[in-house]
Design a protein around this motif. Sequence first.
Motif, PDB file in Angstrom:
ATOM      1  N   LEU A   1       0.826  -1.201   0.000  1.00  0.00           N
ATOM      2  CA  LEU A   1       0.000   0.000   0.000  1.00  0.00           C
ATOM      3  C   LEU A   1       0.859   1.250   0.000  1.00  0.00           C
ATOM      4  CD1 LEU A   1      -2.773   1.306   0.024  1.00  0.00           C
ATOM      5  CD2 LEU A   1      -2.748   1.145   2.529  1.00  0.00           C
ATOM      6  N   ALA A   2       1.895   1.265   0.822  1.00  0.00           N
ATOM      7  CA  ALA A   2       2.782   2.429   0.885  1.00  0.00           C
ATOM      8  C   ALA A   2       3.391   2.718  -0.488  1.00  0.00           C
ATOM      9  CB  ALA A   2       3.883   2.202   1.918  1.00  0.00           C
ATOM     10  N   ALA A   3       3.851   1.672  -1.164  1.00  0.00           N
ATOM     11  CA  ALA A   3       4.440   1.853  -2.499  1.00  0.00           C
ATOM     12  C   ALA A   3       3.395   2.344  -3.496  1.00  0.00           C
ATOM     13  CB  ALA A   3       5.056   0.544  -2.980  1.00  0.00           C
ATOM     14  N   ALA A   4       2.182   1.807  -3.400  1.00  0.00           N
ATOM     15  CA  ALA A   4       1.135   2.167  -4.357  1.00  0.00           C
ATOM     16  C   ALA A   4       0.670   3.606  -4.208  1.00  0.00           C
ATOM     17  CB  ALA A   4      -0.055   1.218  -4.202  1.00  0.00           C
TER      18      ALA A   4
ATOM     19  N   ILE B   1       3.980   6.808  -0.286  1.00  0.00           N
ATOM     20  CA  ILE B   1       4.483   7.279   1.006  1.00  0.00           C
ATOM     21  C   ILE B   1       5.372   6.189   1.589  1.00  0.00           C
ATOM     22  CG2 ILE B   1       2.490   8.762   1.448  1.00  0.00           C
ATOM     23  CD1 ILE B   1       1.522   6.723   3.517  1.00  0.00           C
ATOM     24  N   THR B   2       6.138   6.535   2.600  1.00  0.00           N
ATOM     25  CA  THR B   2       7.021   5.549   3.212  1.00  0.00           C
ATOM     26  C   THR B   2       6.217   4.609   4.102  1.00  0.00           C
ATOM     27  OG1 THR B   2       7.480   6.874   5.187  1.00  0.00           O
ATOM     28  CG2 THR B   2       8.924   7.228   3.268  1.00  0.00           C
ATOM     29  N   PRO B   3       6.702   3.389   4.274  1.00  0.00           N
ATOM     30  CA  PRO B   3       6.031   2.471   5.195  1.00  0.00           C
ATOM     31  C   PRO B   3       5.942   3.039   6.616  1.00  0.00           C
ATOM     32  CG  PRO B   3       7.527   1.249   3.794  1.00  0.00           C
ATOM     33  CD  PRO B   3       7.777   2.727   3.528  1.00  0.00           C
ATOM     34  N   ALA B   4       6.946   3.818   7.015  1.00  0.00           N
ATOM     35  CA  ALA B   4       6.921   4.433   8.349  1.00  0.00           C
ATOM     36  C   ALA B   4       5.768   5.429   8.477  1.00  0.00           C
ATOM     37  CB  ALA B   4       8.249   5.125   8.636  1.00  0.00           C
TER      38      ALA B   4
ATOM     39  N   ARG C   1      -3.370  14.345   4.218  1.00  0.00           N
ATOM     40  CA  ARG C   1      -3.663  15.134   3.022  1.00  0.00           C
ATOM     41  C   ARG C   1      -4.798  14.475   2.254  1.00  0.00           C
ATOM     42  NH1 ARG C   1       1.719  17.635   0.586  1.00  0.00           N
ATOM     43  NH2 ARG C   1       2.823  17.901   2.551  1.00  0.00           N
ATOM     44  N   PHE C   2      -5.644  15.300   1.667  1.00  0.00           N
ATOM     45  CA  PHE C   2      -6.732  14.758   0.857  1.00  0.00           C
ATOM     46  C   PHE C   2      -6.184  13.947  -0.307  1.00  0.00           C
ATOM     47  CE2 PHE C   2      -9.549  18.112   2.711  1.00  0.00           C
ATOM     48  CZ  PHE C   2     -10.446  17.238   3.295  1.00  0.00           C
ATOM     49  N   SER C   3      -5.050  14.356  -0.862  1.00  0.00           N
ATOM     50  CA  SER C   3      -4.471  13.614  -1.984  1.00  0.00           C
ATOM     51  C   SER C   3      -4.039  12.212  -1.536  1.00  0.00           C
ATOM     52  CB  SER C   3      -3.284  14.372  -2.586  1.00  0.00           C
ATOM     53  OG  SER C   3      -2.279  14.586  -1.621  1.00  0.00           O
ATOM     54  N   THR C   4      -3.521  12.095  -0.312  1.00  0.00           N
ATOM     55  CA  THR C   4      -3.136  10.788   0.225  1.00  0.00           C
ATOM     56  C   THR C   4      -4.376   9.943   0.490  1.00  0.00           C
ATOM     57  OG1 THR C   4      -1.158  11.740   1.247  1.00  0.00           O
ATOM     58  CG2 THR C   4      -1.892   9.604   2.080  1.00  0.00           C
ATOM     59  N   LEU C   5      -5.391  10.554   1.082  1.00  0.00           N
ATOM     60  CA  LEU C   5      -6.649   9.845   1.340  1.00  0.00           C
ATOM     61  C   LEU C   5      -7.269   9.361   0.030  1.00  0.00           C
ATOM     62  CD1 LEU C   5      -8.775   8.914   3.369  1.00  0.00           C
ATOM     63  CD2 LEU C   5      -9.784  11.204   3.222  1.00  0.00           C
ATOM     64  N   GLU C   6      -7.219  10.206  -0.989  1.00  0.00           N
ATOM     65  CA  GLU C   6      -7.762   9.839  -2.293  1.00  0.00           C
ATOM     66  C   GLU C   6      -7.027   8.627  -2.870  1.00  0.00           C
ATOM     67  OE1 GLU C   6      -8.551  11.835  -6.700  1.00  0.00           O
ATOM     68  OE2 GLU C   6      -7.564  13.010  -5.150  1.00  0.00           O
TER      69      GLU C   6
END
Length: 72
Positions: free
Chosen positions: A21-24, A27-30, A44-49
């Motif tokens: 999921l982090a790679a997809a 963002i970092t796994p941490a 961030r909304f972009s991350t949630l999206e």
Amino acid sequence: MAIEINLDVMMAKRKISSNELAAAIGITPANLSVLKTGKAKAIRFSTLEKICEVLQCQPGDILYYKGGGKDE
């Protein structure tokens, strides 16, 4: 905190690992771990999206408002 994160539940339903999921979502796994454990102060909304896109879910599937008093 009055907002609970059910990201791990949705990840289990979709059979996707934290690293996948982090790679997809880019963002970092941490950072994903901070989000999953509810220690994040914001998202961030972009991350949630991106999360919703990859997991094919709605924001309400992973974010839950646990109502109560001011001190909760």
